[in-house]
Every structure is written in structure tokens, then in C-alpha cells.
Design a protein around this motif. Structure first.
Motif, short mmCIF file in Angstrom:
data_model
loop_
_atom_site.label_atom_id
_atom_site.label_comp_id
_atom_site.label_asym_id
_atom_site.label_seq_id
_atom_site.Cartn_x
_atom_site.Cartn_y
_atom_site.Cartn_z
N ASP A 75 46.44 22.53 32.78
CA ASP A 75 45.10 22.25 33.28
C ASP A 75 45.05 22.11 34.79
O ASP A 75 44.04 22.41 35.42
N GLU A 76 46.15 21.62 35.37
CA GLU A 76 46.15 21.33 36.81
C GLU A 76 46.47 22.58 37.64
O GLU A 76 46.48 22.52 38.87
N LEU A 77 46.76 23.69 36.96
CA LEU A 77 47.00 24.95 37.66
C LEU A 77 45.82 25.89 37.41
O LEU A 77 45.14 25.79 36.39
N SER A 78 45.63 26.82 38.34
CA SER A 78 44.56 27.80 38.15
C SER A 78 45.01 28.85 37.14
O SER A 78 46.19 28.92 36.76
N ALA A 79 44.05 29.68 36.71
CA ALA A 79 44.38 30.75 35.76
C ALA A 79 45.43 31.68 36.37
O ALA A 79 46.39 32.08 35.70
N VAL A 120 48.31 40.15 38.08
CA VAL A 120 47.66 39.02 37.41
C VAL A 120 46.14 39.19 37.42
O VAL A 120 45.46 38.96 36.41
N LYS A 121 45.60 39.65 38.56
CA LYS A 121 44.15 39.83 38.63
C LYS A 121 43.67 40.92 37.68
O LYS A 121 42.59 40.82 37.09
N SER A 122 44.48 41.97 37.53
CA SER A 122 44.07 43.04 36.60
C SER A 122 44.04 42.52 35.16
O SER A 122 43.18 42.90 34.37
N LEU A 123 44.98 41.63 34.84
CA LEU A 123 44.99 41.01 33.50
C LEU A 123 43.71 40.18 33.28
O LEU A 123 43.06 40.26 32.24
N LEU A 124 43.39 39.36 34.29
CA LEU A 124 42.22 38.50 34.17
C LEU A 124 40.93 39.34 34.15
O LEU A 124 39.99 39.03 33.41
N ASP A 125 40.94 40.40 34.92
CA ASP A 125 39.78 41.30 34.96
C ASP A 125 39.53 41.91 33.58
O ASP A 125 38.38 42.03 33.13
N ARG A 126 40.61 42.27 32.92
CA ARG A 126 40.51 42.90 31.59
C ARG A 126 39.80 41.99 30.60
O ARG A 126 39.13 42.46 29.69
N PHE A 127 39.96 40.68 30.78
CA PHE A 127 39.33 39.75 29.83
C PHE A 127 38.17 38.97 30.45
O PHE A 127 37.81 37.89 30.00
N GLY A 128 37.57 39.58 31.48
CA GLY A 128 36.33 39.06 32.04
C GLY A 128 36.46 37.74 32.75
O GLY A 128 35.51 36.94 32.78
N LEU A 129 37.63 37.47 33.36
CA LEU A 129 37.83 36.17 34.03
C LEU A 129 38.02 36.31 35.54
O LEU A 129 38.35 35.33 36.21
N ARG A 130 37.82 37.49 36.06
CA ARG A 130 38.15 37.73 37.47
C ARG A 130 37.38 36.77 38.40
O ARG A 130 37.95 36.22 39.33
N GLY A 131 36.11 36.58 38.13
CA GLY A 131 35.30 35.74 39.01
C GLY A 131 35.73 34.28 39.03
O GLY A 131 35.41 33.55 39.96
N ARG A 132 36.48 33.84 38.02
CA ARG A 132 36.90 32.44 37.94
C ARG A 132 38.43 32.30 37.97
O ARG A 132 38.97 31.30 37.53
N SER A 133 39.09 33.32 38.50
CA SER A 133 40.55 33.35 38.42
C SER A 133 41.21 32.23 39.23
O SER A 133 42.32 31.81 38.90
N GLY A 181 41.76 23.48 33.71
CA GLY A 181 41.09 22.30 33.19
C GLY A 181 39.58 22.37 33.29
O GLY A 181 38.87 21.69 32.54
N ALA A 182 39.09 23.20 34.21
CA ALA A 182 37.64 23.34 34.38
C ALA A 182 37.08 24.49 33.55
O ALA A 182 35.87 24.74 33.58
N TYR A 183 37.92 25.18 32.81
CA TYR A 183 37.46 26.31 31.99
C TYR A 183 36.76 25.82 30.72
O TYR A 183 37.11 24.79 30.16
N SER A 184 35.81 26.61 30.25
CA SER A 184 35.20 26.33 28.94
C SER A 184 36.18 26.78 27.85
O SER A 184 37.16 27.49 28.13
#
Lengths: 214, 237
Positions: A98-102, A122-135, A140-143
Motif C-alpha cells: 500500500d505504501e508503494l505506488s503501482a 511497467v507503464k505499458s503494463l499499466l496502460d494495458r489495464f487502464g491504470l496509466r493515469g494513476r500509475s 493504498g489509495a486505489y479502489s
């Protein structure tokens, strides 16, 4: 050493007479199944029937009381280290820091998996699952839905030949669910996919179905 | 697994733990608070001149021991309680997890010792007769405490009754290392004639202390080696 990128075609999972008891309580009794690359194995059953226990046994996270699980590549049984490389898992019990970012979480897991942990990867992975804007946000702040998407990025980062999905659509909105079904459709082309679920739509995806009792 | 993979994974675990600790101060605050409070309470309530060197040494290591037990166990307990242990099990070799946690615990305990030992010398108004020997006793004692508490923490983190098991395990496992550290520290504080340790060039002190330092080094090596052999069974279900 298993190379997940090339070792998918000959992958085979064998669940051989697996039983699991916790003290006097028997959770699984003589479960047997076999699935290979390009197949979906569904573990179905009501709540408390042992679906999550079985998928954790397949993930080598817990040991069966009796029976065994074999992970084979081109007929050769995989070592414990190879099994770790061969498995990508999504589970309600899977939690990140939780204390680390995605990005920091995925970079850490990429590093321990021996993958290139470049920001682009890592950004391409997050982009693939629609998380790029909150990477850059702390996990801990994620829904709960965003955490579920992050679990898919975690599970697929090393392109594993065996994808284990325990309640894969839990906490997801419609777009997230569509993303998961698309991911499963792509994965089943070359991977062995195991899904533990009680959703009828997901049960219908199975080529092989294990029906567990209550 | 090759040694380079192993080292890379262990260093990644260490870096992750340091980053997490920096963000949360989860262990360091608790450890430091305990250590400074204990030191302050004793030094203000007991005249330092009324204590013999062996009592002073025992007091120093009691503070360091309980600091270690307070903070170092958290490295594994936290992974289990926050359920991040599962993602570690899925991705990281058990030996690399152990080594990463051990390195983190050594760093944490060294940071605590770096604060506690000088503070102890100031508050108790002690000028050690053999500062080199005190430094070696602190370094090797820190390694011994970190190595024993890391494997104890791994065992305890899997148990339901964590407090009870921790106390039962910690006492017999840490006692040999702790008693050697206390004896070596006593020799460093006590004003006895130096006779050369023969262990490290330039470090003078009573001859008997050399045996204690060797015991501490041997204890640490034994703890790490046996922990590496045991850890697979502790970490896996």
C-alpha cells in the motif's frame, strides 16, 4: 530454466487425486484433472467448496494433504523455481504494498522475476489495464477495482504459460469485466488458464470443469 | 538458481523494504523509541558510577536485544498481516526473501546501534578502555542479533500465538550470542591491560575477549547457514 516466452506450447497441468484437510475438516477429496496450453480449466462450486484452496495448491502456495500436482513442459516436470516463473496469478488474497505506488510495486516484482524493470515496460503494463493515469498513486489509495486491474498486470508481466484466476471479475465495473474476458480470450490461445468461479458466464468458458461440492 | 539471480532478488527485497520503511517508519520508530526511553530511564534513575562494567554491558545489550525483538520481527509479521507474503511467495525464491530480510534487519539494527551505543556512553558517562573492542563487539553482536531474530521472525509470522512463540523461541536461540556480546563488551569497558586480540590488527583488549568475538562470528555464520537450510520449510506452507 523455463523461458515463459517460448515454453507455452508444451505446457501441461496435472492435478492427481488431490485432497486437502484442515484438521478434521476435509476441504477437497480426490480431485483429479488435466489441462494443457490452449485450454481453460474451470473450478466451479458454491462458497466454501474449496475453489480457492485448490487454486492455491495449483499455485504451489499450499501443499495438498494427499495427491499431487504436476507442472510439465514438453513432458518434463518443472522444478519449484520453474513453477514460480510459469505461474501468473490473480486472487482476492493477493495484496500489494500500500505504501508503494503501482509503478514501484510492479518494478519490484519485475526485478525479482528477472525482467527488465524499465519505466516504459511497467507503464505499458499499466496502460494495458487502464491504470496509466494513476500509475504514480500509492496502491493504498486505489479502489478495489483498480487493485483488481493491477493484479492482472502483475499476473501477466512475465507472460506465464499458466494463468490462475480466482474470482477474476470481482470488484470490476463493466469495462473492467470486458477487459478481463478479452484477456482470457487472448490467453487461452496459447496458455493454460485456470479459473475458480461461481459465475455461470465464466463457468461456460471451461474446456475442462471441476465441480466441487459444498 | 544462479548466484547472480539470487543476489539480484535479495537486493530487490532489501531495496523494497528500505523504501517501505522510509515511507512508514513502521519498525524504526518503535525500535528507537524503546531504546532511547530505556536508556534515559536507567541513566536518570541509577548513578552510572554505581554500576560495574559487567552490569553496564548487560544493560546495553538488554536494550539492544529488546530493540531487536521489538522491531526486527516486524519484517516478516508485516508481510503476513498485510497479506503481501503471497505475492512474494509467487515471485521470489525463498532464499532470496530470507537474505533480503536479513540484510534489511542488519541495516535496521546497525542504525539503532549507531544511535544507542554513543548515547549509552554519554548518558552513563563511560569512556571505554578499548574502543576498538567495543566497536567489534557491537558490530558482531548486531550481526548475531539480526541473524537470529530474522529466522525467529519468519517462524513467528506463520504462527497464531505470535507473542508466546516469540518469547519461547527468542530466549534460547539468542542467549549464546548475547552472552558472548556481553562478555566482550564488559572487557571493552573494564580498564584491564591490553594484550592484543590477534583478531584484527590495531584492536587491543583482554585476551579472553578474542574468544568471545570469535564465538559471536561463529554464532552468526551458524545462524545464517542453518536459517538458509530451514527457511524453505518455514516460508512454504
Amino acid at each position: 530454466m523455463l523461458d515463459p516466452l517460448t515454453g507455452q506450447g508444451g505446457f501441461e497441468l496435472i492435478v492427481d487425486s488431490v485432497s486437502k484437510s484442515y484438521g478434521a475438516r476435509r476441504v477437497l477429496r480426490d480431485v483429479t484433472a488435466r489441462a494443457g496450453a490452449g485450454q481453460v480449466l474451470v473450478i466451479a462450486g458454491p462458497n466454501g467448496s474449496g475453489k480457492s484452496t485448490l487454486i492455491k495448491i495449483v499455485a504451489r502456495l499450499i501443499r495438498p494433504t494427499n495427491g499431487r500436482v504436476l507442472w510439465k513442459l514438453d513432458g518434463r516436470a518443472l522444478t519449484a523455481a520453474d513453477v514460480r516463473r510459469a505461474i501468473g496469478m490473480v486472487s482476492p488474497d493477493l495484496t500489494f504494498y500500500d505504501e508503494l505506488s503501482a509503478i514501484e510495486n510492479l518494478r519490484f516484482f519485475a526485478q525479482v522475476r528477472g525482467l527488465s524493470a524499465t519505466p516504459e515496460f511497467v507503464k505499458s503494463l499499466l496502460d494495458r489495464f487502464g491504470l496509466r493515469g494513476r500509475s504514480g498513486d500509492l496502491v493504498g489509495a486505489y479502489s478495489s477495482g483498480m487493485k483488481q486491474r493491477l493484479k492482472f498486470a502483475f499476473a501477466l508481466m512475465h507472460n506465464p504459460p499458466l494463468l490462475l484466476l480466482d474470482e477474476p471479475t470481482a470488484n470490476l465495473d463493466e469495462r473492467g469485466i470486458a477487459l478481463v474476458y478479452d484477456t482470457i480470450a487472448q490467453a487461452r490461445l496459447c496458455k493454460c488458464v485456470v479459473i475458480a468461479t461461481n459465475e455461470p458466464e465464466e463457468v461456460r468458458l471451461g474446456d475442462v470443469i471441476i465441480q466441487l461440492g459444498a | 538458481m544462479s548466484s547472480s539471480n539470487w543476489a539480484r532478488e535479495a537486493l530487490a527485497v532489501l531495496a523494497k523494504d528500505i523504501r517501505s520503511e522510509y515511507r512508514t517508519r513502521y519498525a524504526f520508530s518503535a525500535v528507537l523509541l524503546f531504546a532511547v526511553t530505556a536508556l534515559a530511564v536507567v541513566s536518570f534513575s541509577v548513578s552510572p558510577y554505581s554500576l560495574d562494567a559487567d552490569v553496564q554491558a548487560a544493560f546495553l545489550w538488554i536494550v539492544l536485544f529488546f530493540s531487536a525483538m521489538t522491531g526486527l520481527s516486524r519484517s516478516f509479521v508485516r508481510e503476513e498481516e498485510s497479506r503481501t507474503a503471497m505475492s512474494l511467495r509467487l515471485t521470489t525464491a525463498p532464499e532470496a526473501v530470507y537474505m533480503g530480510k536479513l540484510l534489511f534487519n542488519i541495516a535496521l539494527q546497525a542504525a539503532v546501534a549507531a544511535v544507542v551505543v554513543p548515547l549509552f556512553l554519554v548518558l552513563m558517562d563511560i569512556a571505554p578502555t578499548h574502543p576498538g573492542l567495543l566497536a567489534w563487539a557491537t558490530i558482531l553482536g548486531t550481526l548475531a542479533l539480526a541473524s537470529s531474530s530474522t529466522i525467529i521472525a519468519a517462524i513467528v509470522s506463520r504462527a497464531n500465538a505470535k507473542g508466546a512463540i516469540f518469547a519461547v523461541l527468542a530466549f534460547p536461540v539468542t542467549l549464546p550470542g548475547l552472552s558472548s556480546a556481553i562478555r566482550a563488551t564488559t572487557a571493552a569497558l573494564r580498564g584491564e591491560a591490553g594484550s592484543g586480540l590477534g583478531l584484527v590488527a590495531g584492536v587491543a583488549g583482554p585476551a579472553g575477549a578474542a574468544g568471545d568475538l570469535r564465538s559471536l562470528a561463529a554464532y552468526t555464520v551458524l545462524m545464517i547457514a542453518s536459517s538458509l537450510l530451514l527457511f524453505d520449510f518455514v516460508w512454504d506452507d
